[in-house]
Design an enzyme around this catalytic site. Structure first.
Site, PDB file in Angstrom:
ATOM      1  N   GLY A  93       0.806  -1.218   0.000  1.00 40.49           N
ATOM      2  CA  GLY A  93       0.000   0.000   0.000  1.00 40.49           C
ATOM      3  C   GLY A  93       0.832   1.258   0.000  1.00 40.49           C
ATOM      4  N   LYS A  94       1.971   1.240  -0.733  1.00 41.66           N
ATOM      5  CA  LYS A  94       2.884   2.386  -0.704  1.00 41.66           C
ATOM      6  C   LYS A  94       2.909   3.174  -2.006  1.00 41.66           C
ATOM      7  CE  LYS A  94       5.931   0.012   2.607  1.00 41.66           C
ATOM      8  NZ  LYS A  94       7.292  -0.547   2.834  1.00 41.66           N
ATOM      9  N   VAL A  95       2.836   2.480  -3.133  1.00 43.33           N
ATOM     10  CA  VAL A  95       2.930   3.168  -4.427  1.00 43.33           C
ATOM     11  C   VAL A  95       1.832   2.685  -5.367  1.00 43.33           C
ATOM     12  CG1 VAL A  95       5.426   3.489  -4.242  1.00 43.33           C
ATOM     13  CG2 VAL A  95       4.531   1.483  -5.434  1.00 43.33           C
TER      14      VAL A  95
END
Length: 353
Positions: free
Chosen positions: A306-308
């Site tokens: 769920g970062k990029v």
């Protein structure tokens, strides 16, 4: 001739050819990048990565982070990174302590990196006080000047907890007053209110100077300065929350890469569940994906955390010193930076302080 004079002569021979940092303004990489986009393999990857960086610059809402690990600053990319700050092409920096202190601040004080035209036995280099980064030399005596300068800066400040961003800002102020190089990332970031974060700040010459500061202060029974790594994470996450749309231009991997990506997760932990993942992401690396290490994790892998965003990302598996000049020259000459608003995120903390 005495042994000391022989050593001095030998050292001068080895430190006779300076590394010259590339000037991205002096050549126009656009035709080459356009041509590479019609090729395959790493050439096409680089062309797509360059297009994504240009998209970041075109996006009026996008805050851009330059993320650096490795030794490209020592190897000749230092002025390229400085131009990105000078021309409002990045809004924040996350880097290793070595990049910021041992390389950029080092040259800001007037010291140089040198090409190793020959590489004698490393024990010989040690006896001459020459440090080696692959085929690049550094004069250890010059590096010790950096250690002592950091010590002097620490001694001059109020003894309390500082984020690395806050301390590096003091280093930039020092270079404005005492520096010997205009094209210093640390100096330009101070002047343009671009915050620099080093999540492992003491893993550099800064560490030696700060340890001496603390030991001397403790011996004298006075309070001392310390670096607050949690404040780094909090401040960087605060920028992510306020910025909204963000893009990452990542050179190498390591702690800086994971640190900037983790701001999305941290914002969610703080209750900002609507915070957007990093919309754009480019990473240039030679790390092998097969060992499962974080430095080599692909941007697609980061999406699972769920970062990029998986839609606008590009991995470029190449030695960064050979492709950063092309990517940055292309972006400089396309000129999208000319219409960007200056964000000056460093001022966010001046108000808070």
């Amino acid at each position: 001739m005495t042994e000391s004079k022989i050593n001095d002569t030998r050292k001068a021979e080895l430190l006779s050819t300076q590394v010259e940092h590339i000037d991205i303004k002096s050549f126009d990489a656009r035709p080459l990048i356009d041509a590479m986009g019609k090729m395959s393999f790493t050439s096409r990857d680089l062309a797509r990565a360059t297009r994504i960086y240009n998209q970041m610059l075109e996006d009026r809402d996008c805050t851009i982070f330059l993320v650096i690990a490795g030794s490209t600053s020592a190897a000749g990319c230092m002025d390229a990174y400085a131009e990105l700050v000078r021309n409002n092409m990045v809004d924040g920096i996350v880097a290793t302590g070595a990049t910021i202190v041992d390389m950029d601040f080092f040259e800001g004080l007037g010291h140089k990196h040198y090409q190793a035209l020959e590489i004698p036995d490393d024990d010989t280099l040690r006896s001459l006080y020459i440090d080696r980064i692959y085929d690049t030399y550094i004069d250890e005596e010059d590096l010790q000047h950096v250690d002592h300068t950091v010590f002097e800066i620490a001694e001059s400040l109020e003894p309390r907890a500082y984020s690395s961003r806050e301390f590096i800002r003091e280093m930039g102020k020092y270079l404005v007053e005492h520096g010997k190089k205009d094209n210093s990332l640390v100096k330009l970031a101070y002047e343009h209110d671009v915050p620099i974060f080093c999540p492992a700040f003491v893993d550099s010459s800064a560490g030696f100077g700060l340890v001496k500061h603390q030991v001397d202060a403790a011996k004298e029974g006075r309070p001392y300065l310390m670096i607050d790594a949690v404040a780094d994470f909090r401040e960087l996450t605060q920028i992510k929350i306020e910025a909204g749309t963000t893009g990452l231009l990542m050179i190498g991997g390591g702690v800086p890469k994971n640190f900037i990506q983790d701001t999305v997760v941290c914002a969610e932990i703080l209750g900002h569940e609507d915070v957007a993942v990093h919309k754009y992401a480019v990473q240039i690396t030679v790390a092998d994906v097969r060992d499962g290490a974080c430095s080599s994790s692909t941007l697609q892998e980061a999406a699972s955390w769920g970062k990029v965003n998986t839609g606008i990302e590009q991995m470029v598996f190449a030695e960064a010193g050979s492709v950063v000049p092309l990517l940055t020259s292309d972006a400089y000459h396309r000129g999208h930076w000319k219409n960007r608003e200056q964000r000056r995120w460093a001022k966010l903390f001046d108000k808070a302080g």
